[in-house]
Write a protein that holds these residues in place. Structure first.
Motif, mmCIF file in Angstrom:
data_model
loop_
_atom_site.group_PDB
_atom_site.id
_atom_site.type_symbol
_atom_site.label_atom_id
_atom_site.label_comp_id
_atom_site.label_asym_id
_atom_site.label_seq_id
_atom_site.Cartn_x
_atom_site.Cartn_y
_atom_site.Cartn_z
ATOM 1 N N THR A 107 -38.736 -19.677 12.084
ATOM 2 C CA THR A 107 -39.343 -20.996 12.240
ATOM 3 C C THR A 107 -38.596 -21.998 11.396
ATOM 4 O O THR A 107 -38.172 -21.664 10.277
ATOM 5 N N VAL A 121 -44.966 -19.452 1.433
ATOM 6 C CA VAL A 121 -45.581 -18.182 1.027
ATOM 7 C C VAL A 121 -44.995 -17.747 -0.319
ATOM 8 O O VAL A 121 -43.789 -17.801 -0.529
ATOM 9 N N ILE A 178 -46.642 -13.026 7.026
ATOM 10 C CA ILE A 178 -46.665 -14.034 8.091
ATOM 11 C C ILE A 178 -47.001 -13.398 9.435
ATOM 12 O O ILE A 178 -47.876 -13.867 10.157
ATOM 13 N N ARG A 180 -40.691 -18.505 -3.867
ATOM 14 C CA ARG A 180 -41.413 -18.925 -2.664
ATOM 15 C C ARG A 180 -40.490 -18.976 -1.454
ATOM 16 O O ARG A 180 -39.302 -19.241 -1.588
ATOM 17 N N ARG A 232 -39.849 -24.558 9.977
ATOM 18 C CA ARG A 232 -40.721 -25.079 8.921
ATOM 19 C C ARG A 232 -41.654 -23.959 8.448
ATOM 20 O O ARG A 232 -42.813 -23.909 8.817
ATOM 21 N N PRO A 233 -41.151 -23.025 7.661
ATOM 22 C CA PRO A 233 -41.979 -21.896 7.229
ATOM 23 C C PRO A 233 -43.024 -22.329 6.210
ATOM 24 O O PRO A 233 -42.851 -23.299 5.480
ATOM 25 N N ALA A 234 -44.149 -21.576 6.199
ATOM 26 C CA ALA A 234 -45.175 -21.821 5.199
ATOM 27 C C ALA A 234 -44.645 -21.427 3.825
ATOM 28 O O ALA A 234 -43.843 -20.502 3.699
#
Length: 605
Positions: free
Chosen positions: A96, A102, A131, A89, A98-100
């Motif tokens: 960024t 993914v 993204i 992940r 604070r990445p999602a």
């Protein structure tokens, strides 16, 4: 004569196209290696930081994000620089803070490292970002901790435009097709069409009929390299990273100029039959044209040779800079041959070991690292158990000229050429780091007042001792020790006196228990002792001895000697008790001892 001239001119046209294809592919392959080396260095900086970060407690995630942003900024051809966790992940992203989260586990570059791929630069299939929706060419490295476990996957997403720009900048003639392909057979860019990004090239003649070994160069005058093209062409596989640059042109397009002149040649043939004078004029004109074409080809070759010369000069300047770097580097650097003899020793190494270069050149590395890397077998094992053909890192003990031994970190790189092995090592003095690690360990595990284990460390080690007792079917006892009337000491004599009492009690407890016992301060005036292998009778005898030792102690307080006593609660394992169960039972027994008048022991029911 006319037929011979026509054949020679046709051959020259085809040969010219083959030469242009060879020079263009060589130029593209060389630049591909340079581009991948820059990306590799960028990733390696982040990998090294992660590898070191794994040994440092309480590292803030913002520091990793700042490093990614910095490395991204100095590499403008990157779309992003990110780190995937061992479960595949997305964890950190230069775009960024604070990445999602993914899931990237289905990507080929993640699968390669999750399945235990070697720590080399992996060049993946071009993909669309989940993204941003943009295309990118992923290149990645596996990061392992000092135990060989996967820490993360550092990935750089290259902007595909860099490959298209490189092809468009090549001096390709009209009609010639070109492509840049990954070692695994996926297209990075192609000309004249630019809509081939990410397509598979597995069914191209390049992969079906030709060899793709690193450094491989091949050309053809009539064969097929790119799909649907048969004629002069060439391809080259970059020597370090295996990127393939290929160019091919149809034979008919290669000789288009020659074909356009054929009707004229046939007309001239008819005219030649009418008179020798007309034949001489026509032949003269054709010779002039051929010379002009050869002159233009020579000029093109001269331009390419000039570019090669400029590149050679740039490489020479790079070597000079490297020499200056090695000479002025703050870390010790040395070169060792396959037999373990030192061949190079930079000034920083002189400072670190106290030897001048002439004193160690020709002597074995055992002089500096005694008994650790003495021959080629040790050196080869070191390199092969590190990161394959990349650098290997190990902490070793070095010896100064004065005989003083000290810890160093050795980064070792191996190179093999002509059957000989050369090892390049970078040594760094890590004495200060070791001291810092020891200080950090003490801060994290020891009570600063008494020097005993703090509650967290005591619970962790105590659980392990209890687990070992269950496995060996041995009893385990716990003593809960509490100072009597401790509040009265603090209230009557001050907190400094209370601290003196606690330190005295800690010294008594440490001297009274056995070598394999575990002792810690749980908080305030409360201590706990774990006695592996001790049943109730053993624990009771030890508790009685502790009571006697404490009664004999005298603590100097405010000009007088203060007598102290303690109360002790005892519990013994029953069936599969947890450490919390044993401490709770001992605490209840301690309360019973306090209630019964203090300065005594009590056994848990």
């Amino acid at each position: 004569m006319l037929g011979g001239l026509l054949s020679a001119e046709r051959q020259a046209s085809v040969q010219s196209m083959e030469d242009v294809a060879s020079l263009a592919t060589a130029h593209s392959a060389e630049h591909m290696d340079e581009l991948m080396e820059i990306a590799d260095r960028t990733i390696s900086v982040v990998s090294e930081f992660l590898r070191v970060s794994d040994r440092i407690k309480d590292l803030e995630e913002v520091e990793i994000h700042r490093l990614l942003v910095h490395q991204h900024r100095i590499s403008p051809f990157l779309r992003s620089l990110f780190i995937a966790s061992p479960d595949g992940r997305l964890k950190y992203d230069s775009r960024t803070p604070r990445p999602a989260a993914v899931d990237l586990s289905d990507r080929d570059y993640v699968q390669h490292h999750l399945t235990g791929g070697a720590d080399i630069l992996f060049i993946g299939k071009p993909v669309v970002s989940r993204i941003t929706g943009e295309w990118g060419v992923p290149v990645s490295r596996r990061v392992e901790d000092r135990f060989g476990r996967l820490v993360g996957i550092v990935t750089a997403a290259l902007d595909p435009e860099i490959f298209s720009s490189m092809l468009e900048a090549s001096p390709l003639p009209e009609g010639m097709r070109a492509a840049i392909v990954s070692p695994s057979g996926f297209v990075f860019s192609c000309l004249p069409s630019l809509d081939c990004l990410g397509r598979s090239a597995a069914d191209w003649p390049l992969f079906l009929q030709h060899i793709q070994d690193p450094g491989m160069t091949a050309s053809t005058m009539r064969g097929s390299i790119l799909p649907g093209v048969a004629g002069p062409g060439a391809y080259q596989v970059s020597p370090r990273y295996g990127i393939i640059a290929a160019a091919n042109i149809e034979t008919r397009e290669a000789i288009a100029g020659w074909l356009s002149r054929l009707p004229v040649y046939f007309a001239l043939d008819l005219v030649l039959s009418g008179g020798g004078a007309a034949l001489s004029v026509v032949l003269y004109r054709q010779v002039i044209r051929r010379r002009r074409a050869m002159h233009e080809l020579a000029e093109a070759n001269a331009q390419l040779e000039q570019r090669v010369a400029e590149r050679t000069a740039a490489l020479q300047r790079s070597e000079e800079r490297l020499t200056a770097f090695v000479t002025t580097a703050r870390d010790a650097m040395l070169v060792v041959d396959g037999s373990g003899s030192i061949q190079f020793f930079n000034p920083a190494a002189t400072v670190l070991f106290g030897y001048a270069a002439e004193d160690v050149i020709g002597r074995t590395i055992d002089l500096l690292l005694p008994g650790q890397l003495s021959d080629q077998q040790d050196l080869g094992r070191f390199a092969s158990h590190g990161w394959g053909r990349q650098d290997a890192v190990r902490e070793l003990v070095a010896r100064h000229r004065s005989g003083v031994e000290f810890p160093v970190e050795l980064t070792l790189g191996a190179s093999h050429s002509g059957g000989e092995s050369i090892y390049v090592g970078v040594l760094r003095d890590i004495r200060e780091r070791k001291l810092q690690e020891e200080r950090l360990w003490q801060l994290a595990n020891l009570d600063p007042l008494t020097g005993l284990l703090n509650r967290r460390a005591f619970m962790e080690r105590g659980a392990a001792l209890l687990e070992e007792g269950w496995r060996l079917s041995r009893p385990v006892s716990v003593l809960m020790v509490d100072a009597d009337h401790f509040k009265a000491v603090n209230d009557g004599f001050g907190h400094q006196a209370g601290d003196d009492v606690l330190r005295t009690l800690a010294d008594i407890l440490k001297s009274a228990v056995r070598g394999g016992d575990l002792i810690g301060r749980l908080g305030g005036e409360e201590f706990a002792i774990i006695l592996p292998g001790a049943d109730g009778a053993d624990a009771d005898r030890i508790a009685e001895r502790l009571l006697a030792d404490v009664r004999q102690a005298q603590v100097p307080v405010a000009g007088r000697m203060l007598a102290i006593t303690v109360s002790i609660g005892i519990s013994v394992t029953r069936r599969r008790s947890t450490l919390d169960d044993l401490l709770a039972a001992a605490d209840r027994a301690l309360y019973a001892a306090k209630t019964a008048g203090r300065d005594r022991r009590a056994m848990a029911a």
